[in-house]
Design a protein around this motif. Structure first.
Motif, PDB file in Angstrom:
ATOM      1  N   ARG A 246       0.837  -1.207   0.000  1.00 30.83           N
ATOM      2  CA  ARG A 246       0.000   0.000   0.000  1.00 30.83           C
ATOM      3  C   ARG A 246       0.873   1.260   0.000  1.00 30.83           C
ATOM      4  O   ARG A 246       0.617   2.211  -0.733  1.00 30.83           O
ATOM      5  N   VAL A 247       1.911   1.246   0.812  1.00 28.99           N
ATOM      6  CA  VAL A 247       2.806   2.402   0.879  1.00 28.99           C
ATOM      7  C   VAL A 247       3.557   2.581  -0.435  1.00 28.99           C
ATOM      8  O   VAL A 247       3.607   3.677  -0.989  1.00 28.99           O
ATOM      9  N   THR A 248       4.143   1.501  -0.954  1.00 30.85           N
ATOM     10  CA  THR A 248       4.915   1.635  -2.195  1.00 30.85           C
ATOM     11  C   THR A 248       4.012   2.020  -3.364  1.00 30.85           C
ATOM     12  O   THR A 248       4.428   2.768  -4.248  1.00 30.85           O
ATOM     13  N   ARG A 249       2.767   1.550  -3.376  1.00 30.86           N
ATOM     14  CA  ARG A 249       1.834   1.943  -4.431  1.00 30.86           C
ATOM     15  C   ARG A 249       1.557   3.444  -4.357  1.00 30.86           C
ATOM     16  O   ARG A 249       1.543   4.139  -5.383  1.00 30.86           O
ATOM     17  N   SER A 250       1.346   3.973  -3.159  1.00 29.34           N
ATOM     18  CA  SER A 250       1.090   5.413  -3.005  1.00 29.34           C
ATOM     19  C   SER A 250       2.273   6.229  -3.504  1.00 29.34           C
ATOM     20  O   SER A 250       2.101   7.237  -4.198  1.00 29.34           O
ATOM     21  N   ILE A 251       3.479   5.797  -3.170  1.00 27.47           N
ATOM     22  CA  ILE A 251       4.681   6.508  -3.597  1.00 27.47           C
ATOM     23  C   ILE A 251       4.825   6.444  -5.114  1.00 27.47           C
ATOM     24  O   ILE A 251       5.124   7.441  -5.770  1.00 27.47           O
ATOM     25  N   THR A 252       4.571   5.271  -5.696  1.00 26.00           N
ATOM     26  CA  THR A 252       4.665   5.110  -7.148  1.00 26.00           C
ATOM     27  C   THR A 252       3.652   5.990  -7.867  1.00 26.00           C
ATOM     28  O   THR A 252       3.985   6.667  -8.846  1.00 26.00           O
ATOM     29  N   LEU A 253       2.417   6.016  -7.376  1.00 31.61           N
ATOM     30  CA  LEU A 253       1.387   6.843  -8.020  1.00 31.61           C
ATOM     31  C   LEU A 253       1.720   8.327  -7.908  1.00 31.61           C
ATOM     32  O   LEU A 253       1.509   9.087  -8.854  1.00 31.61           O
ATOM     33  N   ALA A 254       2.247   8.748  -6.752  1.00 31.33           N
ATOM     34  CA  ALA A 254       2.629  10.150  -6.581  1.00 31.33           C
ATOM     35  C   ALA A 254       3.777  10.511  -7.525  1.00 31.33           C
ATOM     36  O   ALA A 254       3.786  11.590  -8.123  1.00 31.33           O
ATOM     37  N   ALA A 255       4.749   9.598  -7.686  1.00 37.58           N
ATOM     38  CA  ALA A 255       5.879   9.850  -8.589  1.00 37.58           C
ATOM     39  C   ALA A 255       5.407   9.936 -10.043  1.00 37.58           C
ATOM     40  O   ALA A 255       5.875  10.787 -10.802  1.00 37.58           O
ATOM     41  N   ARG A 256       4.457   9.069 -10.425  1.00 37.73           N
ATOM     42  CA  ARG A 256       3.921   9.122 -11.793  1.00 37.73           C
ATOM     43  C   ARG A 256       3.203  10.442 -12.041  1.00 37.73           C
ATOM     44  O   ARG A 256       3.344  11.044 -13.108  1.00 37.73           O
ATOM     45  N   ALA A 257       2.413  10.878 -11.060  1.00 40.88           N
ATOM     46  CA  ALA A 257       1.683  12.136 -11.199  1.00 40.88           C
ATOM     47  C   ALA A 257       2.657  13.298 -11.326  1.00 40.88           C
ATOM     48  O   ALA A 257       2.476  14.185 -12.164  1.00 40.88           O
ATOM     49  N   ALA A 258       3.715  13.298 -10.511  1.00 41.57           N
ATOM     50  CA  ALA A 258       4.704  14.370 -10.565  1.00 41.57           C
ATOM     51  C   ALA A 258       5.431  14.367 -11.909  1.00 41.57           C
ATOM     52  O   ALA A 258       5.678  15.423 -12.495  1.00 41.57           O
ATOM     53  N   ALA A 259       5.751  13.177 -12.410  1.00 34.21           N
ATOM     54  CA  ALA A 259       6.434  13.079 -13.704  1.00 34.21           C
ATOM     55  C   ALA A 259       5.549  13.577 -14.839  1.00 34.21           C
ATOM     56  O   ALA A 259       6.041  14.081 -15.850  1.00 34.21           O
ATOM     57  N   ALA A 260       4.234  13.457 -14.651  1.00 35.54           N
ATOM     58  CA  ALA A 260       3.294  13.927 -15.670  1.00 35.54           C
ATOM     59  C   ALA A 260       2.986  15.415 -15.504  1.00 35.54           C
ATOM     60  O   ALA A 260       2.182  15.964 -16.236  1.00 35.54           O
ATOM     61  N   GLY A 261       3.622  16.062 -14.513  1.00 36.62           N
ATOM     62  CA  GLY A 261       3.427  17.489 -14.305  1.00 36.62           C
ATOM     63  C   GLY A 261       2.236  17.832 -13.443  1.00 36.62           C
ATOM     64  O   GLY A 261       1.828  18.981 -13.355  1.00 36.62           O
ATOM     65  N   GLN A 262       1.670  16.841 -12.784  1.00 36.31           N
ATOM     66  CA  GLN A 262       0.528  17.103 -11.916  1.00 36.31           C
ATOM     67  C   GLN A 262       0.997  17.377 -10.500  1.00 36.31           C
ATOM     68  O   GLN A 262       1.874  16.691  -9.986  1.00 36.31           O
TER      69      GLN A 262
END
Length: 153
Positions: A97-113
């Protein structure tokens, strides 16, 4: 459980031998979970046995080796546990759950969100207990369908 390619370098070269020793020599081919997964097992230890039908899930057990501290480099015996798939997934639930949250946040940041990662997303939570069947499941015969070349009238 398969090792993700990006994490393969974190495991020692002799991981297969270490894992086999834990699962079969130490555990005797049976899940060693005594509540690590958050469940109370009948008799104190999970009854799942490698390559037999799991008494709770009805699926064939593939015994795995779990890292209790989620650190693949740490292969001390006290950090490793032979576990059936159900126990292993429940042991790793909070970590996933923790690693998924971090991965999703990193993807959003990489997409400029812009986004935020709430502290609540980083807290370990236990998954709900699976339902226990009233009677042990047995393997069902495969459904066989017959097809003919003739069309129905």
């Amino acid at each position: 459980m398969p090792i993700r390619p990006e994490n393969l370098h974190r495991y020692p070269r002799d991981w297969n031998e270490i894992s086999a020793r834990i699962r079969f020599e130490r555990a005797g081919g049976r899940c060693e979970c005594t509540g690590h997964c958050g469940l109370t097992h009948p008799g104190g230890r999970c009854p799942a046995v490698h390559e037999r039908i799991h008494p709770d899930t009805g699926s064939v057990v593939g015994l795995t080796t779990a890292h209790l501290n989620h650190t693949p480099e740490d292969v001390r015996d006290e950090n490793l546990l032979a576990a059936c798939q159900m126990c292993h997934l429940r042991i790793d639930h909070g970590h996933h759950r923790v690693t998924r949250s971090i991965t999703l946040a990193a993807r959003a940041a990489a997409a400029g969100q812009l986004g935020f990662l709430a502290d609540a997303d980083l807290e370990r939570t236990e998954p709900p207990a699976p339902p226990r069947p009233s009677a042990p499941r047995t393997a069902r015969p495969a459904l066989q369908l017959s097809f003919t070349d003739q069309e129905a009238p």
